[in-house]
Design an enzyme around this catalytic site. Structure first.
Site, PDB file in Angstrom:
ATOM      1  N   LYS A  84       0.871  -1.195   0.000  1.00 42.83           N
ATOM      2  CA  LYS A  84       0.000   0.000   0.000  1.00 42.83           C
ATOM      3  C   LYS A  84       0.896   1.228   0.000  1.00 42.83           C
ATOM      4  O   LYS A  84       2.050   1.151   0.423  1.00 42.83           O
ATOM      5  CB  LYS A  84      -0.865   0.020   1.263  1.00 42.83           C
ATOM      6  CG  LYS A  84      -2.087   0.911   1.144  1.00 42.83           C
ATOM      7  CD  LYS A  84      -3.227   0.198   0.460  1.00 42.83           C
ATOM      8  CE  LYS A  84      -4.371   1.110   0.101  1.00 42.83           C
ATOM      9  NZ  LYS A  84      -5.526   0.346  -0.422  1.00 42.83           N
ATOM     10  N   ASP A 111      -6.917   4.231  -4.745  1.00 36.72           N
ATOM     11  CA  ASP A 111      -7.642   4.092  -3.475  1.00 36.72           C
ATOM     12  C   ASP A 111      -8.275   5.472  -3.258  1.00 36.72           C
ATOM     13  O   ASP A 111      -8.441   6.225  -4.232  1.00 36.72           O
ATOM     14  CB  ASP A 111      -6.687   3.702  -2.335  1.00 36.72           C
ATOM     15  CG  ASP A 111      -7.433   3.246  -1.079  1.00 36.72           C
ATOM     16  OD1 ASP A 111      -7.872   2.083  -1.033  1.00 36.72           O
ATOM     17  OD2 ASP A 111      -7.582   4.048  -0.129  1.00 36.72           O
TER      18      ASP A 111
HETATM   19  P1  NDP Z   1     -12.847   7.739  -3.371  1.00 40.53           P
HETATM   20  O1  NDP Z   1     -11.755   8.722  -3.198  1.00 40.53           O
HETATM   21  O2  NDP Z   1     -13.400   7.520  -4.735  1.00 40.53           O
HETATM   22  O3  NDP Z   1     -14.039   8.121  -2.410  1.00 40.53           O
HETATM   23  C1  NDP Z   1     -13.982   8.145  -1.012  1.00 40.53           C
HETATM   24  C2  NDP Z   1     -14.973   9.179  -0.613  1.00 40.53           C
HETATM   25  O4  NDP Z   1     -15.452   8.972   0.677  1.00 40.53           O
HETATM   26  C3  NDP Z   1     -14.322  10.547  -0.619  1.00 40.53           C
HETATM   27  O5  NDP Z   1     -15.172  11.434  -1.258  1.00 40.53           O
HETATM   28  C4  NDP Z   1     -14.178  10.872   0.843  1.00 40.53           C
HETATM   29  O6  NDP Z   1     -14.237  12.257   1.139  1.00 40.53           O
HETATM   30  C5  NDP Z   1     -15.378  10.207   1.370  1.00 40.53           C
HETATM   31  N1  NDP Z   1     -15.281  10.032   2.780  1.00 40.53           N
HETATM   32  C6  NDP Z   1     -14.181   9.960   3.540  1.00 40.53           C
HETATM   33  N2  NDP Z   1     -14.513   9.845   4.814  1.00 40.53           N
HETATM   34  C7  NDP Z   1     -15.854   9.821   4.832  1.00 40.53           C
HETATM   35  C8  NDP Z   1     -16.796   9.718   5.869  1.00 40.53           C
HETATM   36  N3  NDP Z   1     -16.423   9.612   7.132  1.00 40.53           N
HETATM   37  N4  NDP Z   1     -18.099   9.713   5.558  1.00 40.53           N
HETATM   38  C9  NDP Z   1     -18.480   9.800   4.303  1.00 40.53           C
HETATM   39  N5  NDP Z   1     -17.628   9.935   3.274  1.00 40.53           N
HETATM   40  C10 NDP Z   1     -16.339   9.947   3.547  1.00 40.53           C
HETATM   41  O7  NDP Z   1     -12.348   6.369  -2.748  1.00 40.53           O
HETATM   42  P2  NDP Z   1     -12.852   4.906  -3.027  1.00 40.53           P
HETATM   43  O8  NDP Z   1     -14.313   4.891  -3.300  1.00 40.53           O
HETATM   44  O9  NDP Z   1     -11.909   4.312  -3.991  1.00 40.53           O
HETATM   45  O10 NDP Z   1     -12.557   4.224  -1.614  1.00 40.53           O
HETATM   46  C11 NDP Z   1     -13.551   4.110  -0.577  1.00 40.53           C
HETATM   47  C12 NDP Z   1     -13.155   3.006   0.379  1.00 40.53           C
HETATM   48  O11 NDP Z   1     -13.079   1.764  -0.350  1.00 40.53           O
HETATM   49  C13 NDP Z   1     -11.790   3.156   1.067  1.00 40.53           C
HETATM   50  O12 NDP Z   1     -11.857   2.568   2.352  1.00 40.53           O
HETATM   51  C14 NDP Z   1     -10.871   2.300   0.189  1.00 40.53           C
HETATM   52  O13 NDP Z   1      -9.742   1.870   0.902  1.00 40.53           O
HETATM   53  C15 NDP Z   1     -11.800   1.158  -0.149  1.00 40.53           C
HETATM   54  N6  NDP Z   1     -11.458   0.349  -1.309  1.00 40.53           N
HETATM   55  C16 NDP Z   1     -11.208   0.923  -2.524  1.00 40.53           C
HETATM   56  C17 NDP Z   1     -10.915   0.129  -3.600  1.00 40.53           C
HETATM   57  C18 NDP Z   1     -10.701   0.688  -4.948  1.00 40.53           C
HETATM   58  O14 NDP Z   1     -10.472  -0.094  -5.874  1.00 40.53           O
HETATM   59  N7  NDP Z   1     -10.778   1.990  -5.149  1.00 40.53           N
HETATM   60  C19 NDP Z   1     -10.799  -1.325  -3.493  1.00 40.53           C
HETATM   61  C20 NDP Z   1     -11.139  -1.834  -2.180  1.00 40.53           C
HETATM   62  C21 NDP Z   1     -11.428  -0.999  -1.151  1.00 40.53           C
HETATM   63  P3  NDP Z   1     -12.963  13.021   1.837  1.00 40.53           P
HETATM   64  O15 NDP Z   1     -11.852  12.833   0.879  1.00 40.53           O
HETATM   65  O16 NDP Z   1     -13.384  14.430   1.972  1.00 40.53           O
HETATM   66  O17 NDP Z   1     -12.710  12.398   3.156  1.00 40.53           O
HETATM   67  O1  2IT Z   2      -7.990  -1.633  -1.037  1.00 37.41           O
HETATM   68  C1  2IT Z   2      -7.868  -2.118  -2.175  1.00 37.41           C
HETATM   69  O2  2IT Z   2      -8.003  -3.344  -2.381  1.00 37.41           O
HETATM   70  C2  2IT Z   2      -7.595  -1.208  -3.296  1.00 37.41           C
HETATM   71  N1  2IT Z   2      -7.535  -0.018  -3.076  1.00 37.41           N
HETATM   72  C3  2IT Z   2      -7.353  -1.762  -4.666  1.00 37.41           C
HETATM   73  C4  2IT Z   2      -5.936  -2.222  -4.820  1.00 37.41           C
HETATM   74  C5  2IT Z   2      -5.537  -2.643  -6.221  1.00 37.41           C
HETATM   75  O3  2IT Z   2      -4.343  -2.945  -6.355  1.00 37.41           O
HETATM   76  O4  2IT Z   2      -6.352  -2.675  -7.133  1.00 37.41           O
END
Ligand code: NDP
Ligand code: 2IT
Length: 444
Positions: free
Chosen positions: A124, A164
């Site tokens: 990460k 992420d």
């Molecule tokens: P994004 O950046 O697309 O979106 C995350 C959003 O959530 C941001 O707008 C952020 O706002 C908001 N946010 C943060 N804290 C809060 C809160 N307390 N309440 C509501 N909204 C909040 O990120 P992703 O959608 O990619 O990631 C979301 C989650 O999924 C993370 O935990 C990530 O680790 C996980 N994840 C992502 C993967 C991927 O492929 N992208 C894969 C697996 C897991 P702000 O920036 O203002 O805090």
């Molecule tokens: O938390 C996760 O699994 C991710 N943000 C995706 C990682 C990846 O290598 O696609």
């Protein structure tokens, strides 16, 4: 293994790293029994070798904003474990980023990637850079400055970063452009790339789709389905968007999304053009969901979380520790039957305990959100083969991987009454594969 002793020692070495210690505790408590049944794990010091990352790179990132002012951010890449494949895991750009958060995410990623059935190790990285309010050219200069340091550490067979929080398709583009220039090669060194330059179809949707596929499998064990159910989603990013889209496609009504400013409640359901509006909200770089309420004339609940809304299924898709014990209690009282983590570790340990106590279907992130990294793995395969697969092909593979992960959880997490502790199941299945690989490969 003595879990408390290991955690006390770990905390002495890494004081204040709360999220990292929380993630390690959860895994150790789940695997303790299986671990102690095999004395060769203990004699090979498998736990001591898994809980510390192989290495951590930290670097500074100086960059200039549009007015010529200079800023200095911190950058990190944590290469946690590569026993089963190249280090693999996302990059997070968010002001809250620190070593504890990245170590927790990297540690989780080892077991998540192991569950996917694909050959990927865990890693990460990220930066405390805040994308909020930045122009496109500032984001580009920052990404280029970040890659100027990172490129020495990564490679298609060594370490393959992805997105992420705060890192999506646009950032991956800027990062890839700089890598290509520095390394003088086109290689599958990042995933989440654009479709026209090595990306895979379905990758943007994969985490959210996978989360719904996993929840669908859990529901099926109780003879239930998405069709006709009310769903609460938190977050409004990439993961929330994919989950909303797939849950709606399967006939459910998604009534909430949330941001750091509060949540919106749309009793008619977030569907059609409203789902695509999520992408506009995210791309605006303002990090607020309130504009959805203005656009579609629905309620906005300032500074509140969506878990007070009555629902059958909850999909937390925002960030770590966003669903606490009190939220869990409200969900249970309102008749929620299934919680599936789209984000990484969004439910606190107290909330998870309550779900287990009340025998809810609870899917932990390392199983339920593994769809994102799985399609990243499929992107790596397509890059190696220099081929592109169709949408249907990738989606079918994703679906089958999520079913497989569910199966592994049931195999290792079922108790005598038939209740499945998916946390235990995911941790044991993920751990055994990595631990056996470490054992097989000697002391390195
Ligand atoms: P994004 O950046 O697309 O979106 C995350 C959003 O959530 C941001 O707008 C952020 O706002 C908001 N946010 C943060 N804290 C809060 C809160 N307390 N309440 C509501 N909204 C909040 O990120 P992703 O959608 O990619 O990631 C979301 C989650 O999924 C993370 O935990 C990530 O680790 C996980 N994840 C992502 C993967 C991927 O492929 N992208 C894969 C697996 C897991 P702000 O920036 O203002 O805090
Ligand atoms: O938390 C996760 O699994 C991710 N943000 C995706 C990682 C990846 O290598 O696609």
């Amino acid at each position: 293994m003595n879990v408390e002793r290991i955690l006390i020692d770990l905390e002495k070495k890494h004081p204040g790293e709360g999220e990292y210690l929380q993630a390690v505790r959860e895994v150790l408590e789940s695997i303790e029994e299986v671990y102690n049944e095999s004395p060769h794990f203990e004699s090979a010091k498998i736990i001591e070798r898994l809980i510390e990352p192989d290495r951590i790179l930290t670097f500074k990132i100086p960059w200039a904003d549009d007015h010529g002012n200079i800023h200095v951010n911190l950058g990190y890449r944590i290469q946690f474990n590569n026993a089963i494949g190249p280090y693999k895991g996302g990059l997070r750009f968010h002001p809250s980023v620190n070593l504890s958060i990245l170590k927790f995410l990297g540690f989780e990623q080892i077991f998540k990637n192991s569950l996917t059935t694909l050959p990927m190790g865990g890693g990460k990285g990220g930066s405390d850079f805040n994308p909020k309010g930045k122009s496109d050219s500032e984001i580009m200069r920052f990404c280029q400055a970040f890659m100027l340091e990172l490129w020495k550490m990564i490679g298609p067979e060594t370490d393959v970063p992805a997105g992420d929080i705060g890192v999506g398709g646009r950032e991956i583009g800027f990062l890839y452009g700089m890598y290509r220039k520095l390394a003088r090669e086109n290689a599958g060194v990042l995933t989440g790339k654009g479709r026209g330059w090595g990306g895979s179809l379905i990758r943007p949707e994969a985490t959210g789709f996978g989360n719904v596929y996993f929840a669908k499998e859990m529901l099926q064990t109780k003879g239930e389905q998405f069709n006709g159910k009310t769903v609460c989603v938190s977050g409004f990013g990439n993961v929330a968007w994919g989950a909303t889209k797939k849950a709606t496609e399967l006939g459910a009504k998604v009534v909430t999304i949330s941001g750091p400013d509060g949540y919106i409640y749309d009793p008619e359901g977030i569907s059609g053009e409203k789902i695509e509006f999520l992408l506009e909200l995210r791309a605006s770089n303002n990090d607020v969901v309130q504009p959805y309420a203005f656009e579609f004339g629905v309620e906005f609940h300032k500074d509140k979380r969506p878990w007070e809304v009555k629902c059958d299924i909850a999909l937390p898709c925002a960030t770590q520790n966003e669903l606490e014990e009190e939220d869990a209690r409200m969900l249970i009282e309102n008749g929620c039957i299934c919680v599936s983590e789209g984000a990484n570790m969004p439910c606190t340990p107290e909330a998870v305990d309550l779900f287990h106590k009340h025998k809810l279907l609870f899917g932990p992130g390392k199983a339920a959100n593994a769809g994102g990294v799985s399609v990243s793995g499929l992107e790596m395969t397509q890059n190696s083969q220099k081929l592109n697969w169709s949408r249907e092909e990738v989606d079918a593979k994703l679906h089958s991987i999520m079913k497989d992960i569910h199966h592994q959880c049931v195999e290792h997490g079922s108790d005598h009454s038939g209740y499945v502790d998916y946390v235990k199941g995911a941790n044991i299945a993920g751990f055994l594969k990595v631990a056996n690989a470490v054992l097989d490969q000697g002391i390195v």
